[in-house]
Design a protein around this motif. Structure first.
Motif, PDB file in Angstrom:
ATOM      1  N   GLY A 235     -66.867 -30.243   4.635  1.00 12.73           N
ATOM      2  CA  GLY A 235     -65.620 -30.272   3.893  1.00 12.73           C
ATOM      3  C   GLY A 235     -64.421 -30.600   4.759  1.00 12.73           C
ATOM      4  N   SER A 236     -63.355 -31.056   4.123  1.00 11.31           N
ATOM      5  CA  SER A 236     -62.174 -31.501   4.864  1.00 11.31           C
ATOM      6  C   SER A 236     -61.457 -30.371   5.576  1.00 11.31           C
ATOM      7  CB  SER A 236     -61.204 -32.201   3.911  1.00 11.31           C
ATOM      8  OG  SER A 236     -60.800 -31.319   2.876  1.00 11.31           O
ATOM      9  N   SER A 237     -61.615 -29.132   5.118  1.00 12.41           N
ATOM     10  CA  SER A 237     -60.911 -28.028   5.768  1.00 12.41           C
ATOM     11  C   SER A 237     -61.424 -27.764   7.177  1.00 12.41           C
ATOM     12  CB  SER A 237     -61.037 -26.754   4.928  1.00 12.41           C
ATOM     13  OG  SER A 237     -62.378 -26.315   4.860  1.00 12.41           O
ATOM     14  N   VAL A 238     -62.726 -28.012   7.404  1.00 17.58           N
ATOM     15  CA  VAL A 238     -63.298 -27.778   8.733  1.00 17.58           C
ATOM     16  C   VAL A 238     -63.410 -29.064   9.543  1.00 17.58           C
ATOM     17  CG1 VAL A 238     -64.594 -25.737   7.991  1.00 17.58           C
ATOM     18  CG2 VAL A 238     -65.671 -27.998   7.853  1.00 17.58           C
ATOM     19  N   ALA A 239     -63.104 -30.219   8.912  1.00 15.74           N
ATOM     20  CA  ALA A 239     -63.297 -31.505   9.580  1.00 15.74           C
ATOM     21  C   ALA A 239     -62.562 -31.625  10.904  1.00 15.74           C
ATOM     22  CB  ALA A 239     -62.894 -32.647   8.639  1.00 15.74           C
ATOM     23  N   PRO A 240     -61.252 -31.284  10.988  1.00 16.97           N
ATOM     24  CA  PRO A 240     -60.560 -31.443  12.274  1.00 16.97           C
ATOM     25  C   PRO A 240     -61.208 -30.649  13.405  1.00 16.97           C
ATOM     26  CG  PRO A 240     -58.975 -31.140  10.511  1.00 16.97           C
ATOM     27  CD  PRO A 240     -60.325 -30.852   9.930  1.00 16.97           C
ATOM     28  N   ALA A 241     -61.637 -29.425  13.115  1.00 13.91           N
ATOM     29  CA  ALA A 241     -62.250 -28.600  14.153  1.00 13.91           C
ATOM     30  C   ALA A 241     -63.588 -29.177  14.599  1.00 13.91           C
ATOM     31  CB  ALA A 241     -62.445 -27.173  13.641  1.00 13.91           C
ATOM     32  N   ILE A 242     -64.391 -29.632  13.629  1.00 17.76           N
ATOM     33  CA  ILE A 242     -65.698 -30.200  13.956  1.00 17.76           C
ATOM     34  C   ILE A 242     -65.541 -31.485  14.765  1.00 17.76           C
ATOM     35  CG2 ILE A 242     -67.768 -31.276  12.993  1.00 17.76           C
ATOM     36  CD1 ILE A 242     -67.566 -29.293  10.662  1.00 17.76           C
ATOM     37  N   GLU A 243     -64.664 -32.363  14.299  1.00 16.05           N
ATOM     38  CA  GLU A 243     -64.505 -33.656  14.963  1.00 16.05           C
ATOM     39  C   GLU A 243     -63.931 -33.501  16.366  1.00 16.05           C
ATOM     40  OE1 GLU A 243     -62.297 -35.931  12.111  1.00 16.05           O
ATOM     41  OE2 GLU A 243     -63.886 -35.723  10.605  1.00 16.05           O
ATOM     42  N   SER A 244     -62.994 -32.578  16.551  1.00 16.03           N
ATOM     43  CA  SER A 244     -62.455 -32.332  17.885  1.00 16.03           C
ATOM     44  C   SER A 244     -63.538 -31.808  18.820  1.00 16.03           C
ATOM     45  CB  SER A 244     -61.306 -31.322  17.804  1.00 16.03           C
ATOM     46  OG  SER A 244     -60.835 -30.988  19.098  1.00 16.03           O
ATOM     47  N   ALA A 245     -64.360 -30.884  18.321  1.00 14.55           N
ATOM     48  CA  ALA A 245     -65.432 -30.327  19.146  1.00 14.55           C
ATOM     49  C   ALA A 245     -66.456 -31.385  19.527  1.00 14.55           C
ATOM     50  CB  ALA A 245     -66.110 -29.177  18.406  1.00 14.55           C
ATOM     51  N   LEU A 246     -66.793 -32.266  18.571  1.00 12.81           N
ATOM     52  CA  LEU A 246     -67.786 -33.303  18.851  1.00 12.81           C
ATOM     53  C   LEU A 246     -67.263 -34.308  19.876  1.00 12.81           C
ATOM     54  CD1 LEU A 246     -69.197 -33.975  15.272  1.00 12.81           C
ATOM     55  CD2 LEU A 246     -70.374 -32.834  17.160  1.00 12.81           C
ATOM     56  N   ARG A 247     -65.966 -34.592  19.844  1.00 16.15           N
ATOM     57  CA  ARG A 247     -65.409 -35.557  20.794  1.00 16.15           C
ATOM     58  C   ARG A 247     -65.255 -34.966  22.187  1.00 16.15           C
ATOM     59  NH1 ARG A 247     -61.850 -37.053  16.425  1.00 16.15           N
ATOM     60  NH2 ARG A 247     -62.499 -39.044  15.539  1.00 16.15           N
ATOM     61  N   THR A 248     -64.768 -33.730  22.260  1.00 16.76           N
ATOM     62  CA  THR A 248     -64.432 -33.148  23.565  1.00 16.76           C
ATOM     63  C   THR A 248     -65.575 -32.366  24.188  1.00 16.76           C
ATOM     64  OG1 THR A 248     -63.596 -31.072  22.617  1.00 16.76           O
ATOM     65  CG2 THR A 248     -62.040 -32.908  22.800  1.00 16.76           C
ATOM     66  N   GLY A 249     -66.475 -31.862  23.342  1.00 17.69           N
ATOM     67  CA  GLY A 249     -67.536 -31.008  23.851  1.00 17.69           C
ATOM     68  C   GLY A 249     -67.055 -29.613  24.207  1.00 17.69           C
ATOM     69  N   LYS A 250     -65.847 -29.242  23.764  1.00 19.06           N
ATOM     70  CA  LYS A 250     -65.267 -27.949  24.125  1.00 19.06           C
ATOM     71  C   LYS A 250     -65.352 -26.960  22.973  1.00 19.06           C
ATOM     72  CE  LYS A 250     -61.941 -29.760  27.500  1.00 19.06           C
ATOM     73  NZ  LYS A 250     -60.498 -29.875  27.854  1.00 19.06           N
ATOM     74  N   SER A 251     -65.745 -25.728  23.302  1.00 16.13           N
ATOM     75  CA  SER A 251     -65.756 -24.636  22.342  1.00 16.13           C
ATOM     76  C   SER A 251     -64.482 -23.810  22.501  1.00 16.13           C
ATOM     77  CB  SER A 251     -66.985 -23.744  22.560  1.00 16.13           C
ATOM     78  OG  SER A 251     -68.183 -24.499  22.465  1.00 16.13           O
ATOM     79  N   GLY A 252     -64.119 -23.050  21.448  1.00 18.73           N
ATOM     80  CA  GLY A 252     -62.941 -22.204  21.552  1.00 18.73           C
ATOM     81  C   GLY A 252     -62.476 -21.715  20.198  1.00 18.73           C
ATOM     82  N   ILE A 253     -61.388 -20.945  20.210  1.00 16.04           N
ATOM     83  CA  ILE A 253     -60.824 -20.385  18.988  1.00 16.04           C
ATOM     84  C   ILE A 253     -59.818 -21.365  18.392  1.00 16.04           C
ATOM     85  CG2 ILE A 253     -59.438 -18.491  18.028  1.00 16.04           C
ATOM     86  CD1 ILE A 253     -60.629 -16.668  20.166  1.00 16.04           C
ATOM     87  N   VAL A 254     -59.948 -21.616  17.107  1.00 15.36           N
ATOM     88  CA  VAL A 254     -59.037 -22.510  16.381  1.00 15.36           C
ATOM     89  C   VAL A 254     -58.599 -21.821  15.097  1.00 15.36           C
ATOM     90  CG1 VAL A 254     -60.165 -24.569  17.315  1.00 15.36           C
ATOM     91  CG2 VAL A 254     -60.879 -23.663  15.099  1.00 15.36           C
ATOM     92  N   GLU A 255     -57.619 -22.423  14.431  1.00 20.97           N
ATOM     93  CA  GLU A 255     -57.182 -21.910  13.138  1.00 20.97           C
ATOM     94  C   GLU A 255     -57.679 -22.831  12.032  1.00 20.97           C
ATOM     95  OE1 GLU A 255     -52.977 -21.573  10.907  1.00 20.97           O
ATOM     96  OE2 GLU A 255     -53.117 -20.311  12.711  1.00 20.97           O
ATOM     97  N   ILE A 256     -58.362 -22.270  11.063  1.00 23.17           N
ATOM     98  CA  ILE A 256     -58.894 -23.039   9.931  1.00 23.17           C
ATOM     99  C   ILE A 256     -58.462 -22.341   8.650  1.00 23.17           C
ATOM    100  CG2 ILE A 256     -60.962 -23.881   8.756  1.00 23.17           C
ATOM    101  CD1 ILE A 256     -62.382 -23.878  11.456  1.00 23.17           C
ATOM    102  N   GLY A 257     -57.679 -23.032   7.863  1.00 23.44           N
ATOM    103  CA  GLY A 257     -57.205 -22.451   6.617  1.00 23.44           C
ATOM    104  C   GLY A 257     -56.400 -21.180   6.815  1.00 23.44           C
ATOM    105  N   GLY A 258     -55.653 -21.135   7.911  1.00 23.32           N
ATOM    106  CA  GLY A 258     -54.823 -19.969   8.193  1.00 23.32           C
ATOM    107  C   GLY A 258     -55.566 -18.801   8.807  1.00 23.32           C
ATOM    108  N   GLN A 259     -56.853 -18.972   9.077  1.00 18.57           N
ATOM    109  CA  GLN A 259     -57.665 -17.909   9.659  1.00 18.57           C
ATOM    110  C   GLN A 259     -58.219 -18.345  11.014  1.00 18.57           C
ATOM    111  OE1 GLN A 259     -57.996 -14.868   8.149  1.00 18.57           O
ATOM    112  NE2 GLN A 259     -56.648 -15.656   6.522  1.00 18.57           N
ATOM    113  N   ALA A 260     -58.316 -17.396  11.945  1.00 20.29           N
ATOM    114  CA  ALA A 260     -58.868 -17.691  13.267  1.00 20.29           C
ATOM    115  C   ALA A 260     -60.392 -17.775  13.187  1.00 20.29           C
ATOM    116  CB  ALA A 260     -58.459 -16.623  14.275  1.00 20.29           C
ATOM    117  N   ALA A 261     -60.939 -18.753  13.875  1.00 21.03           N
ATOM    118  CA  ALA A 261     -62.393 -18.921  13.902  1.00 21.03           C
ATOM    119  C   ALA A 261     -62.813 -19.413  15.287  1.00 21.03           C
ATOM    120  CB  ALA A 261     -62.851 -19.910  12.836  1.00 21.03           C
ATOM    121  N   PHE A 262     -64.033 -19.043  15.660  1.00 15.76           N
ATOM    122  CA  PHE A 262     -64.577 -19.531  16.935  1.00 15.76           C
ATOM    123  C   PHE A 262     -65.487 -20.720  16.661  1.00 15.76           C
ATOM    124  CE2 PHE A 262     -67.477 -19.699  20.552  1.00 15.76           C
ATOM    125  CZ  PHE A 262     -66.560 -19.686  21.599  1.00 15.76           C
TER     126      PHE A 262
END
Length: 235
Positions: A40-67
């Motif tokens: 879904g589009s709500s998680v797309a930015p986090a997934i695509e950033s992780a796939l490009r950079t190979g970096k894990s970490g805490i992000v904000e998705i839909g106003g909520q913190a997620a690892f």
């Protein structure tokens, strides 16, 4: 981690496919996404950033913190041609964290004494690639200047969807290469993916500098590749 997720992660690892898990910190309920699957589009930015950079970490998705945890196959480089550029590239690729293999049927060039940092296959590419399959996390570098050696792996790399395909030679040389690949049945859009002349244009003038330009080009291709193909409908 759920057993189901562990099984899917192991299956993806064996197939050299990337995976991403997203775990909201408030619930701890992880979701797992395989590269190429719809999301879904709500998680797309986090997934695509992780796939490009190979970096894990805490992000904000839909106003909520997620690892976000990302599992990428180790990127690798397959070089066609045991030449001076390949010698320098083997050393640099090792420092940059790439597995590197060199394929060259010319046994006078493909010697362990010249290549200590790389896996060396003194075989024709048609034979070597049967047990060194290409995939989306492989960069193919063709530097022999010999169509009998370079053309087959170039066509196979395009077919396999390698994230980088590069070939040494001038624009005239590449124009002739395009004609040959077209006769082999490679379509125009695929041929356009070949980086030729190979490497970033840094005015390189010797084998070591050309190797720098190639490795930089490979890293740029890896970090800017299209990872949005699996994006699904908006949530």
């Amino acid at each position: 981690m759920l057993l189901e997720h562990l099984h899917r992660l192991n299956t993806a690892r064996d197939a050299r496919l990337a995976t991403v898990t997203i775990t909201p910190l408030d619930t701890g309920e992880a979701a797992l996404f395989l590269e190429g699957e719809a999301y879904g589009s709500s998680v797309a930015p986090a997934i695509e950033s992780a796939l490009r950079t190979g970096k894990s970490g805490i992000v904000e998705i839909g106003g909520q913190a997620a690892f976000v945890n990302v599992y990428l196959p180790p990127p690798r480089i397959v070089v066609i041609g045991a030449v001076h550029i390949s010698q320098a590239l083997a050393v640099m690729a090792d420092i940059a964290g790439f597995d590197l293999s060199i394929i060259d049927p010319r046994s006078a060039f493909a010697t362990p004494e010249r290549f200590r940092q790389a896996k060396l296959l003194a075989e024709w590419p048609e034979d070597a690639l049967q047990h060194t399959p290409l995939d989306a996390y492989t960069a193919l570098v063709a530097v022999t200047h010999d169509p009998k050696i370079d053309d087959f792996p170039l066509a196979k790399a395009l077919e396999a969807g390698c994230f980088y395909v590069g070939a040494l030679g001038s624009r005239k040389t590449h124009a002739r290469r395009v004609e040959r690949l077209t006769k082999l049945g490679v379509d125009e859009n695929s041929i356009a993916r070949i980086h030729a002349p190979i490497g970033l244009d840094i005015r390189a003038s010797n084998p070591a500098e050309i190797a720098v330009s190639i490795l930089a080009d490979i890293i740029q291709a890896l970090r800017t590749r299209d990872v949005a193909a699996g994006r699904g409908p908006a949530e």
